[in-house]
Design an enzyme around this catalytic site. Structure first.
Site, PDB file in Angstrom:
ATOM      1  N   LYS A 283     -25.054  13.720 -13.611  1.00  0.00           N
ATOM      2  CA  LYS A 283     -24.741  14.642 -14.707  1.00  0.00           C
ATOM      3  C   LYS A 283     -24.968  13.927 -16.020  1.00  0.00           C
ATOM      4  O   LYS A 283     -24.470  12.812 -16.220  1.00  0.00           O
ATOM      5  CB  LYS A 283     -23.265  15.085 -14.603  1.00  0.00           C
ATOM      6  CG  LYS A 283     -22.874  16.084 -15.681  1.00  0.00           C
ATOM      7  CD  LYS A 283     -23.264  17.504 -15.308  1.00  0.00           C
ATOM      8  CE  LYS A 283     -23.250  18.482 -16.463  1.00  0.00           C
ATOM      9  NZ  LYS A 283     -24.542  18.527 -17.223  1.00  0.00           N
TER      10      LYS A 283
ATOM     11  N   GLN B 242     -23.124   7.026 -19.407  1.00  0.00           N
ATOM     12  CA  GLN B 242     -22.679   8.302 -18.839  1.00  0.00           C
ATOM     13  C   GLN B 242     -21.864   8.096 -17.549  1.00  0.00           C
ATOM     14  O   GLN B 242     -20.940   8.855 -17.269  1.00  0.00           O
ATOM     15  CB  GLN B 242     -23.916   9.168 -18.552  1.00  0.00           C
ATOM     16  CG  GLN B 242     -23.633  10.651 -18.451  1.00  0.00           C
ATOM     17  CD  GLN B 242     -23.582  11.353 -19.812  1.00  0.00           C
ATOM     18  OE1 GLN B 242     -24.426  11.131 -20.654  1.00  0.00           O
ATOM     19  NE2 GLN B 242     -22.587  12.183 -20.001  1.00  0.00           N
TER      20      GLN B 242
ATOM     21  N   LYS C 252     -18.304   7.276 -18.749  1.00  0.00           N
ATOM     22  CA  LYS C 252     -17.781   8.421 -19.498  1.00  0.00           C
ATOM     23  C   LYS C 252     -17.382   9.539 -18.526  1.00  0.00           C
ATOM     24  O   LYS C 252     -16.284  10.092 -18.601  1.00  0.00           O
ATOM     25  CB  LYS C 252     -18.872   8.929 -20.446  1.00  0.00           C
ATOM     26  CG  LYS C 252     -18.466  10.089 -21.322  1.00  0.00           C
ATOM     27  CD  LYS C 252     -19.676  10.802 -21.953  1.00  0.00           C
ATOM     28  CE  LYS C 252     -20.587   9.864 -22.705  1.00  0.00           C
ATOM     29  NZ  LYS C 252     -21.582  10.603 -23.524  1.00  0.00           N
TER      30      LYS C 252
ATOM     31  N   LYS D  16     -29.262  10.670 -16.995  1.00  0.00           N
ATOM     32  CA  LYS D  16     -29.747  11.056 -18.333  1.00  0.00           C
ATOM     33  C   LYS D  16     -31.244  11.247 -18.256  1.00  0.00           C
ATOM     34  O   LYS D  16     -31.892  10.684 -17.369  1.00  0.00           O
ATOM     35  CB  LYS D  16     -29.440   9.930 -19.337  1.00  0.00           C
ATOM     36  CG  LYS D  16     -29.440  10.379 -20.771  1.00  0.00           C
ATOM     37  CD  LYS D  16     -28.128  11.022 -21.143  1.00  0.00           C
ATOM     38  CE  LYS D  16     -28.150  11.609 -22.528  1.00  0.00           C
ATOM     39  NZ  LYS D  16     -26.780  11.972 -22.965  1.00  0.00           N
TER      40      LYS D  16
ATOM     41  N   GLY E   5     -27.791  19.379 -22.664  1.00  0.00           N
ATOM     42  CA  GLY E   5     -28.466  19.003 -23.900  1.00  0.00           C
ATOM     43  C   GLY E   5     -28.079  17.618 -24.399  1.00  0.00           C
ATOM     44  O   GLY E   5     -27.162  16.974 -23.892  1.00  0.00           O
ATOM     45  N   ASP E   6     -28.810  17.157 -25.386  1.00  0.00           N
ATOM     46  CA  ASP E   6     -28.512  15.944 -26.152  1.00  0.00           C
ATOM     47  C   ASP E   6     -29.361  16.101 -27.421  1.00  0.00           C
ATOM     48  O   ASP E   6     -29.692  17.245 -27.786  1.00  0.00           O
ATOM     49  CB  ASP E   6     -28.885  14.680 -25.347  1.00  0.00           C
ATOM     50  CG  ASP E   6     -28.306  13.400 -25.942  1.00  0.00           C
ATOM     51  OD1 ASP E   6     -27.125  13.103 -25.691  1.00  0.00           O
ATOM     52  OD2 ASP E   6     -29.028  12.690 -26.682  1.00  0.00           O
TER      53      ASP E   6
ATOM     54  N   THR F 110     -18.144  18.651 -27.748  1.00  0.00           N
ATOM     55  CA  THR F 110     -18.273  17.216 -28.044  1.00  0.00           C
ATOM     56  C   THR F 110     -17.614  16.895 -29.386  1.00  0.00           C
ATOM     57  O   THR F 110     -16.814  15.956 -29.503  1.00  0.00           O
ATOM     58  CB  THR F 110     -19.749  16.782 -28.049  1.00  0.00           C
ATOM     59  OG1 THR F 110     -20.363  17.271 -26.859  1.00  0.00           O
ATOM     60  CG2 THR F 110     -19.874  15.279 -28.112  1.00  0.00           C
TER      61      THR F 110
HETATM   62  P1  NDP Z   1     -28.718  17.064 -32.435  1.00  0.00           P
HETATM   63  O1  NDP Z   1     -30.169  16.977 -32.122  1.00  0.00           O
HETATM   64  O2  NDP Z   1     -28.058  18.389 -32.473  1.00  0.00           O
HETATM   65  O3  NDP Z   1     -28.413  16.341 -33.836  1.00  0.00           O
HETATM   66  C1  NDP Z   1     -28.759  15.019 -34.040  1.00  0.00           C
HETATM   67  C2  NDP Z   1     -28.386  14.641 -35.456  1.00  0.00           C
HETATM   68  O4  NDP Z   1     -28.514  13.232 -35.600  1.00  0.00           O
HETATM   69  C3  NDP Z   1     -29.312  15.250 -36.495  1.00  0.00           C
HETATM   70  O5  NDP Z   1     -28.607  15.484 -37.671  1.00  0.00           O
HETATM   71  C4  NDP Z   1     -30.357  14.173 -36.679  1.00  0.00           C
HETATM   72  O6  NDP Z   1     -31.030  14.209 -37.912  1.00  0.00           O
HETATM   73  C5  NDP Z   1     -29.510  12.926 -36.565  1.00  0.00           C
HETATM   74  N1  NDP Z   1     -30.373  11.828 -36.107  1.00  0.00           N
HETATM   75  C6  NDP Z   1     -31.036  11.753 -34.928  1.00  0.00           C
HETATM   76  N2  NDP Z   1     -31.757  10.617 -34.848  1.00  0.00           N
HETATM   77  C7  NDP Z   1     -31.525   9.974 -36.020  1.00  0.00           C
HETATM   78  C8  NDP Z   1     -31.965   8.736 -36.539  1.00  0.00           C
HETATM   79  N3  NDP Z   1     -32.802   7.944 -35.856  1.00  0.00           N
HETATM   80  N4  NDP Z   1     -31.498   8.377 -37.779  1.00  0.00           N
HETATM   81  C9  NDP Z   1     -30.646   9.184 -38.472  1.00  0.00           C
HETATM   82  N5  NDP Z   1     -30.195  10.363 -38.011  1.00  0.00           N
HETATM   83  C10 NDP Z   1     -30.637  10.747 -36.814  1.00  0.00           C
HETATM   84  O7  NDP Z   1     -28.010  16.099 -31.369  1.00  0.00           O
HETATM   85  P2  NDP Z   1     -26.476  16.051 -30.940  1.00  0.00           P
HETATM   86  O8  NDP Z   1     -25.610  16.401 -32.078  1.00  0.00           O
HETATM   87  O9  NDP Z   1     -26.363  16.776 -29.674  1.00  0.00           O
HETATM   88  O10 NDP Z   1     -26.319  14.499 -30.592  1.00  0.00           O
HETATM   89  C11 NDP Z   1     -25.865  13.544 -31.558  1.00  0.00           C
HETATM   90  C12 NDP Z   1     -25.347  12.319 -30.825  1.00  0.00           C
HETATM   91  O11 NDP Z   1     -24.249  12.694 -29.980  1.00  0.00           O
HETATM   92  C13 NDP Z   1     -26.334  11.609 -29.895  1.00  0.00           C
HETATM   93  O12 NDP Z   1     -26.047  10.227 -29.895  1.00  0.00           O
HETATM   94  C14 NDP Z   1     -25.992  12.178 -28.525  1.00  0.00           C
HETATM   95  O13 NDP Z   1     -26.386  11.310 -27.486  1.00  0.00           O
HETATM   96  C15 NDP Z   1     -24.479  12.264 -28.641  1.00  0.00           C
HETATM   97  N6  NDP Z   1     -23.800  13.170 -27.731  1.00  0.00           N
HETATM   98  C16 NDP Z   1     -24.158  14.480 -27.642  1.00  0.00           C
HETATM   99  C17 NDP Z   1     -23.459  15.333 -26.796  1.00  0.00           C
HETATM  100  C18 NDP Z   1     -23.743  16.786 -26.733  1.00  0.00           C
HETATM  101  O14 NDP Z   1     -22.999  17.491 -26.021  1.00  0.00           O
HETATM  102  N7  NDP Z   1     -24.733  17.298 -27.424  1.00  0.00           N
HETATM  103  C19 NDP Z   1     -22.385  14.829 -25.935  1.00  0.00           C
HETATM  104  C20 NDP Z   1     -22.034  13.449 -26.163  1.00  0.00           C
HETATM  105  C21 NDP Z   1     -22.745  12.674 -27.017  1.00  0.00           C
HETATM  106  P3  NDP Z   1     -32.588  14.640 -37.961  1.00  0.00           P
HETATM  107  O15 NDP Z   1     -32.569  16.130 -37.794  1.00  0.00           O
HETATM  108  O16 NDP Z   1     -33.069  14.198 -39.287  1.00  0.00           O
HETATM  109  O17 NDP Z   1     -33.277  13.932 -36.829  1.00  0.00           O
HETATM  110  O1  2IT Z   2     -24.030  12.258 -23.868  1.00  0.00           O
HETATM  111  C1  2IT Z   2     -23.492  13.248 -23.305  1.00  0.00           C
HETATM  112  O2  2IT Z   2     -22.393  13.153 -22.742  1.00  0.00           O
HETATM  113  C2  2IT Z   2     -24.201  14.525 -23.348  1.00  0.00           C
HETATM  114  N1  2IT Z   2     -25.257  14.607 -23.960  1.00  0.00           N
HETATM  115  C3  2IT Z   2     -23.641  15.712 -22.621  1.00  0.00           C
HETATM  116  C4  2IT Z   2     -23.972  15.638 -21.154  1.00  0.00           C
HETATM  117  C5  2IT Z   2     -23.623  16.870 -20.348  1.00  0.00           C
HETATM  118  O3  2IT Z   2     -24.048  16.870 -19.181  1.00  0.00           O
HETATM  119  O4  2IT Z   2     -22.960  17.786 -20.815  1.00  0.00           O
END
Ligand code: NDP
Ligand code: 2IT
Length: 466
Positions: A106, A127, A130, A142, A181-182, A226
Site C-alpha cells: 500500500k 511507507q 508508517k 510506492k 495518490g502522491d 493527510t
Molecule cells: P501535490 O502534487 O498535491 O503538491 C505538491 C506540492 O509540493 C506543490 O505545491 C508543489 O509545488 C510542491 N513541490 C513539489 N516538488 C517540489 C520541489 N522540488 N520544490 C518545491 N516545492 C515542490 O502533492 P501532495 O500534497 O500530495 O504531496 C506533498 C508531500 O506530501 C509529498 O512529500 C508526498 O509524498 C507527501 N504525502 C502525501 C500524501 C497524500 O495523501 N497525498 C500522504 C502522505 C505524504 P509545484 O506545483 O511548484 O511543483
Molecule cells: O505517502 C503516503 O503515505 C501517500 N502518498 C498516501 C498513500 C496511500 O496509499 O494512501
C-alpha cells in the site's frame, strides 16, 4: 534549503549505541549505488534500532534488518504515450513492492520529473513503518513515473494514465497491491487509472485503488486526511506539553493536497496560517491565508501561489524562489508544517525557525527535513513529528476506504473524521510510549521508527524466512 532540495549526501556515521548496524547500512549503500534518498531514509531508521537488536536478539538472528531493506519486488517499465500534437513520449514507470508482512502493498504513486528508482525506494521504505503505525493491516509500497504532469492537457494526462495502468494492472489487486495518490497524482489521475484497470480486467474492483471520487467508491475525508492528520498530530504533541494550536502562527510549505488541508485544519483549530509555497516561491499573508481563494486558484484554475497573491490584495507578499530553495522557512512562526517535498528544510532553515521561536514541527511531506535540521530541532527542544507518524493520516484513511469498499458501505464525514482523529492519537501515543520505553522521552523519531519496526519485525518472525 540545499541548492537541489531533493538530494543530500548519503549519511555515513552512526553513534556508538548503533555500531552493530553500521555494517548493515554500509551494505545497503554498496548494493544500491547512487540512491541517496534511499540511503538517507534507511540511515534515519537504522541509526535508532541498535537498542532494539540489543533487547531482541532474535531479530538479528532472523536477519530482519537485511530483509526489510531489500524490497520484495521492484518493477520498472516503459510508458509510451502521445501528446495532443501527436508527438510520442517515452517515460519510465515504477512500482516497488517493499513489504507485505502486515498486508497488501500500500502506498501512493508520484508523477514528477525527479522520480527515479532511489526516490521510489525511499518512499516505499518509509511507507512500511508508517503503515505499520496506523495499526490497519497494510504493507508498504510506492510507485510513480518521471512523467511531468505540469502543463499537460486533461487528454494527455488521461492517455499517460491509461498507458501506465496498461502495464501496472497485472501487478495490482485489492488483496495484492493498492496504489493511491502522491505528488502529481490526485483525484483526476486516480479516476483515469481506475477506469483503465476496470476496462482491462473487466472487474469493478473498488479496493484496488484509493483516493477515488465520492460517487464511485471513494471515502469521505480521504482528500483531507493527510493534511488534517498532520495538524491533529501537531495538536497532540502540543497537548502533551500543556499547549495548543489556538492563536498560534503557522507556516506551511507547498500548496498541493497535503498543504491545503493542513491549512484548513490549522484554521479550524484557531491558528493563523501566514504562508504557503510552491516551487516558484512563497507568499506571506499576515491576515491569514484565504483558503477558499487558495483552493479556487489551485484546484479549479490549477494556478500558482503567485496568482493567489495577485488576487488576494496588496497586503500579500509573493517572494520568488532564488536558486537556494524557496526561502519560506525564513518566515517566523510557532508551528512549521513542511508539506511539499523531500529535503526542503535544511539546517540553515531549522536554525532560522528556532531563532523565530518555533515550538513544533510536523512533517506533512515525506522526509522534508534533512538529518542535520532534525538535530537542530531536537537539540533546541522543539517538538518534532517525523513524516512516518505525522503524515500517516492519508494512508490510514486509504485503509478505511478499503474497509468500506470490502463491505460495500460508505461512512459519513463525521464518522470517518472521528476514526482519523482516533488513529492519529493512537500513533502519537504509541510513538511517545515507545520513545519512553527506550529511554528517549519526547523523541518521536525514535518512537516512530521503533514502534513501526517492532510491528513489522514480529510479523516477519512469525511468517518464517520469506
Ligand atoms: P501535490 O502534487 O498535491 O503538491 C505538491 C506540492 O509540493 C506543490 O505545491 C508543489 O509545488 C510542491 N513541490 C513539489 N516538488 C517540489 C520541489 N522540488 N520544490 C518545491 N516545492 C515542490 O502533492 P501532495 O500534497 O500530495 O504531496 C506533498 C508531500 O506530501 C509529498 O512529500 C508526498 O509524498 C507527501 N504525502 C502525501 C500524501 C497524500 O495523501 N497525498 C500522504 C502522505 C505524504 P509545484 O506545483 O511548484 O511543483
Ligand atoms: O505517502 C503516503 O503515505 C501517500 N502518498 C498516501 C498513500 C496511500 O496509499 O494512501
Amino acid at each position: 534549503m540545499p541548492t537541489n532540495p531533493q538530494t543530500v549526501t548519503s549519511p555515513a556515521s552512526f553513534d556508538a549505541e548503533n555500531r552493530v548496524i553500521e555494517a548493515l547500512y554500509a551494505d545497503v549503500v554498496r548494493r544500491n549505488k547512487g540512491e541517496t534518498e534511499f540511503h538517507q531514509a534507511v540511515h534515519e531508521v537504522l541509526e535508532t534500532l541498535g537498542p532494539v537488536l540489543a533487547r531482541r536478539p532474535e531479530f538479528a538472528d532472523a536477519r530482519i534488518i537485511e530483509r526489510i531493506c531489500e524490497p520484495e519486488r521492484q518493477l520498472m517499465f516503459r510508458v509510451p504515450w502521445t501528446d495532443d500534437s501527436g508527438t510520442i513520449h517515452v517515460n519510465r514507470g515504477f512500482r516497488v513492492e517493499f513489504s507485505s508482512a502486515l498486508g497488501p502493498y500500500k502506498g501512493g504513486l508520484r508523477f514528477h520529473p525527479s522520480v527515479n528508482l532511489g526516490i521510489v525506494k525511499f518512499l516505499g521504505f518509509e511507507q512500511i513503518f508508517k503503515n505499520a503505525l496506523t495499526g490497519l493491516s497494510i504493507g508498504g509500497g510506492k510507485g510513480g513515473s518521471d512523467f511531468d504532469p505540469k502543463g499537460s492537457s486533461d487528454a494527455e494526462i488521461m492517455r499517460f494514465c491509461q498507458s501506465f495502468m496498461t502495464e501496472l494492472y497485472r501487478h495490482l489487486g485489492e488483496h495484492t497491491d493498492v496504489p493511491a495518490g502522491d505528488i502529481g497524482v490526485g483525484g483526476r489521475e486516480i479516476g483515469y487509472l481506475f477506469g483503465q484497470y476496470k476496462r482491462i480486467t473487466n472487474r469493478y474492483e473498488s479496493g484496488v485503488l484509493t483516493g477515488k471520487g465520492l460517487g464511485w467508491g471513494g471515502a469521505q475525508v480521504r482528500t483531507e486526511a493527510t493534511g488534517y492528520g498532520c495538524v491533529l498530530f501537531t495538536a497532540e504533541m502540543l497537548r502533551s506539553r500543556g499547549e495548543g494550536l489556538e492563536g498560534r502562527r503557522v507556516a506551511v510549505s507547498g500548496s498541493g493536497n497535503v498543504a491545503l488541508y493542513a491549512i484548513e485544519k490549522a484554521q479550524q483549530l484557531g491558528a493563523t496560517v501566514v504562508t504557503c509555497s510552491d516551487s516558484s516561491g512563497y507568499v506571506v499573508d499576515e491576515k491569514g491565508i484565504d483558503l477558499e481563494l487558495l483552493k479556487e486558484v489551485k484546484e479549479v484554475r490549477r494556478g500558482r501561489v503567485a496568482d493567489y497573491a495577485e488576487l488576494r490584495g496588496s497586503h500579500v507578499r509573493f517572494v520568488e524562489a532564488a536558486g537556494e530553495g524557496t526561502g519560506v522557512w525564513g518566515v517566523p512562526c510557532d508551528v512549521a508544517l513542511p508539506c511539499a517535498t523531500q529535503n526542503e528544510l535544511d539546517e540553515t532553515d531549522a536554525l532560522a525557525l528556532v531563532r523565530g521561536g518555533v515550538k513544533a514541527v510536523a512533517e506533512g511531506a515525506n522526509m522534508p527535513t534533512t538529518p542535520a535540521a532534525v538535530r537542530v530541532f531536537q537539540e533546541a527542544g522543539v517538538a518534532f513529528g517525523p513524516g512516518k507518524a505525522a503524515n500517516a493520516g492519508g494512508v490510514a484513511t486509504s485503509a478505511l476506504e478499503m474497509q468500506q469498499n470490502a463491505s460495500r458501505d460508505s461512512w459519513t464525514f463525521a464518522r470517518t473524521e472521528e476514526r482519523l482523529a482516533g488513529i492519529m492519537r493512537h500513533i502519537h501515543d504509541s510513538c511517545a510510549t515507545t520513545a519512553e520505553r527506550y529511554g528517549h522521552p519526547g523523541n518521536y523519531v525514535v518512537g516512530a521508527n521503533i514502534a513501526g519496526f517492532e510491528l513489522v519485525a514480529d510479523a516477519m518472525l512469525a511468517q518464517g524466512l520469506v
